[in-house]
Write an enzyme that holds these catalytic residues in place. Structure first.
Site, PDB file in Angstrom:
ATOM      1  N   LYS A  79       0.847  -1.190   0.000  1.00  0.00           N
ATOM      2  CA  LYS A  79       0.000   0.000   0.000  1.00  0.00           C
ATOM      3  C   LYS A  79       0.881   1.237   0.000  1.00  0.00           C
ATOM      4  O   LYS A  79       1.926   1.277   0.665  1.00  0.00           O
ATOM      5  CB  LYS A  79      -0.897  -0.027   1.232  1.00  0.00           C
ATOM      6  CG  LYS A  79      -1.911   1.102   1.331  1.00  0.00           C
ATOM      7  CD  LYS A  79      -2.782   0.905   2.567  1.00  0.00           C
ATOM      8  CE  LYS A  79      -3.859   1.957   2.684  1.00  0.00           C
ATOM      9  NZ  LYS A  79      -4.728   1.729   3.859  1.00  0.00           N
ATOM     10  N   SER A 149      -9.520   1.662   3.088  1.00  0.00           N
ATOM     11  CA  SER A 149      -8.683   2.464   2.208  1.00  0.00           C
ATOM     12  C   SER A 149      -7.667   1.664   1.410  1.00  0.00           C
ATOM     13  O   SER A 149      -7.052   2.183   0.477  1.00  0.00           O
ATOM     14  CB  SER A 149      -7.930   3.514   3.029  1.00  0.00           C
ATOM     15  OG  SER A 149      -7.082   2.890   3.980  1.00  0.00           O
ATOM     16  N   SER A 173      -9.849  -0.735   7.120  1.00  0.00           N
ATOM     17  CA  SER A 173      -9.273  -0.488   5.794  1.00  0.00           C
ATOM     18  C   SER A 173      -8.557  -1.671   5.170  1.00  0.00           C
ATOM     19  O   SER A 173      -8.215  -1.627   3.986  1.00  0.00           O
ATOM     20  CB  SER A 173      -8.320   0.714   5.844  1.00  0.00           C
ATOM     21  OG  SER A 173      -9.046   1.907   5.976  1.00  0.00           O
TER      22      SER A 173
END
Length: 463
Positions: A79, A149, A173
Site C-alpha cells: 500500500k 482504504s 481499511s
C-alpha cells in the site's frame, strides 16, 4: 493452473520443490498485470524491471541452496503508505507529490529479508482517510467501489496482479476491501506488526496487515511481519512465532460467539444469510455457538470517530494550513473537522475506549472467537454516497462500511475476514472472525478450517 493463479502457499511449495521458478511466477504475474491493470487502477506505480531482477536473484539463491522460506520469490505489493527506500510514498495524494522515502519501513525490511519480491505500490484512499479508494475499481464489477482504504492492495490480490499485498487498517481499511473483493484480510492485534516507516492516519488505531487469497497465506505473511521493533512505541515485546495453521478441520470444544446485538443490525439479508450459513458450517465442524451481547454498542462509532478524526487532524496540521487545496474535498473536510474537536471530546473518546476494552475482555472470556459479517452490504456503485435500509434509516456508505469493523480497532483485538460467498449479482460477501488480543492462532485455525470445507476460489471475474 497458471502461476499467477496460485495461492502463496501453493507457489511456495512449487518453488521449494523446484517445480516453479521465481522468474516464471513473477513473469506470469506481470503479464497478468499488463492485461488487467488498465481496467482496474490498483497500482500507483509498478516496478517491473526491479521485480524481474529480484526474481533472477531469488532463482539463483534457490539453485544454490539458499532458500529463505515460504515467501522466497513470491511477488507482492505494498500500500502506498509504506516506505521503501528510494521509492515514492505518495499516500495517493497531491500533498505528497515528489516525496521519496529515505529508508525502508520495518515491514518492507522484513519482507525483503524473507525473499518476497516487490511489484509496486498500490492505491489507497487519500492518506487512508476513506472507505472507497475512488481511483480503483472493484475486481468483480468495475462499476462498483473497491472498498478502502487499502482498495488497491485488495484488488491486486483478487485480480491476480500480486500474490499477496499489505494494507493498513484504522477503521476497517484491510477488512472492508478484502471482503468487497472476495479475498482474505487480517488486521492483527494492535502492536503485533510494527508501523515504523508507515504513514499514519490515527496512531492509536492504525494497524498493518496482509491481504491474501487464503487464510494459510495470511498466516505465512504474518509470520514474516510480526515481532517487536523499538522504533514503534506501540510495538509489543512478542517473540517470533510461526502462525501457519494445521490441516485439521475439527473445531470440537471451540466456542463461537454469535452476537445478539449490533453485528446483524442493518445488514443486507443476503449478507446475513451467507454469514449465518458459514457460522453453521463452523458448528458442523464441532464448534459450539454461544450467544453474546456486544457491549457499549451505542458508543462504538462515536468513539471511533472521536479518536480518529482529531489524531488525523493533528498529523496533517501543517499541510492543512499551507496547501489545503491539494487535498481531496472529502478528506480535507474530515481533517478540518478534527481541528475543531476539543481536548474534552478527545479525552471522552479515550475514556470510552478504556471502558470498551475492559468490557470486550470480559466478553471474550466466555468465547474463543466471535463470528459476524465483515461489512453490512456488498460493494456499492461507484459514486454512491448513502444507503437506505428497509426501515427508512439513511446511512452514509463510509459509516456503513466502518460500522462493523470499528470495534476491533478501538479495542485492538485481531480480526480476520474470510470470503463466504457471493450475492445474486456475483459480488463477494465476507465473514469476520474476532478474537482475544494475540489470538491470531485461533482465528487462523478457525478461518482455515472453514476454508477447507469450501471449493477452491478463483480470480475475480471482472479482471
Amino acid at each position: 493452473m497458471r502461476p499467477h493463479e496460485l495461492s502463496l502457499a501453493a507457489a511456495a511449495d512449487a518453488i521449494r520443490a523446484r517445480r516453479l521458478s521465481p522468474v516464471e511466477l513473477v513473469d506470469s504475474v506481470l503479464d497478468r498485470l499488463d492485461r488487467v491493470e488498465p481496467h482496474l487502477g490498483a497500482y500507483v506505480t509498478v516496478t517491473a524491471q526491479q521485480a524481474r531482477r529480484a526474481a533472477r536473484e531469488a532463482e539463483h539463491e534457490a539453485a544454490h541452496g539458499r532458500y529463505r522460506g515460504p515467501l522466497h520469490g513470491i511477488p507482492m505489493a505494498l500500500k502506498d503508505l509504506i516506505d521503501v527506500s528510494g521509492m515514492a510514498t505518495t499516500a495517493s495524494s497531491r500533498v505528497r507529490a515528489g516525496h521519496r522515502a529515505t529508508a525502508d519501513s520495518t515491514v518492507a525490511t522484513r519482507l525483503n529479508a524473507a525473499g518476497a519480491i516487490l511489484l509496486g505500490k498500490t492505491h489507497t484512499h487519500e492518506f487512508a482517510f476513506g472507505l472507497t479508494t475512488p481511483q480503483t475499481r472493484n475486481a468483480w464489477a468495475r462499476d462498483r467501489v473497491a472498498g478502502g482504504s487499502s482498495g488497491g492492495s485488495a484488488v491486486a490480490v483478487a485480480s491476480g496482479t500480486a500474490t499477496f499485498a499489505l494494507g493498513t487498517d484504522t477503521g476497517g481499511s484491510i477488512r472492508v476491501p478484502a471482503a468487497l473483493n472476495g479475498v482474505v484480510g487480517l488486521k492483527p492485534t494492535y502492536g503485533l506488526v510494527p508501523r515504523h516507516g508507515v504513514t499514519s492516519l490515527s496512531w492509536s488505531l492504525d494497524h498493518v496487515g496482509p491481504i491474501t487469497r487464503t487464510v494459510e497465506d495470511a498466516a505465512l505473511v504474518l509470520t514474516a511481519l510480526a515481532g517487536h521493533d523499538p522504533r514503534d512505541p506501540a510495538s509489543l515485546p512478542q517473540p517470533a512465532t510461526h502462525y501457519r495453521p494445521g490441516t485439521g478441520t475439527d473445531l470440537t470444544g471451540l466456542r463461537i460467539g454469535l452476537p445478539r446485538s449490533y453485528y446483524f443490525d442493518h445488514v443486507h439479508p443476503q449478507v446475513e444469510a451467507a454469514v449465518r450459513h458459514a457460522i453453521g458450517q463452523l458448528e458442523a465442524l464441532g464448534a459450539r455457538l454461544v450467544d453474546v451481547d456486544i457491549p457499549m454498542t451505542r458508543y462504538i462509532q462515536a468513539t471511533q470517530w472521536g479518536l480518529m478524526v482529531p489524531e488525523a487532524g493533528a498529523y496533517h496540521e501543517g499541510s492543512l494550513r499551507t496547501v489545503p487545496e491539494l487535498y481531496r474535498d472529502d478528506v480535507r473536510v474530515l481533517l478540518e473537522a478534527g481541528e475543531l474537536m476539543t481536548a474534552g471530546d478527545y479525552l471522552r473518546a479515550q475514556r470510552s475506549r478504556t471502558l470498551m476494552r475492559a468490557q470486550w475482555a470480559r466478553m471474550l472470556e466466555e468465547v474463543d472467537v466471535i463470528a459476524a459479517p465483515s461489512v453490512p452490504t456488498t460493494a456499492v456503485g461507484a459514486g454512491e454516497e448513502t444507503l437506505t435500509w428497509p426501515d427508512g434509516t439513511v446511512e452514509s456508505v463510509s459509516d456503513a462500511y466502518v460500522r462493523l469493523c470499528a470495534p476491533a480497532n478501538i479495542t485492538g483485538v485481531p480480526a480476520l475476514t474470510v470470503p463466504v460467498g457471493h450475492d445474486p449479482a456475483g459480488l463477494p460477501i465476507g465473514m469476520q472472525l474476532l478474537g482475544r488480543p494475540l489470538g491470531e492462532p485461533v482465528l487462523l485455525r478457525v478461518g482455515h478450517a472453514y476454508e477447507q470445507t469450501q471449493p477452491a476460489r478463483t480470480l475475480a471475474r471482472a479482471a
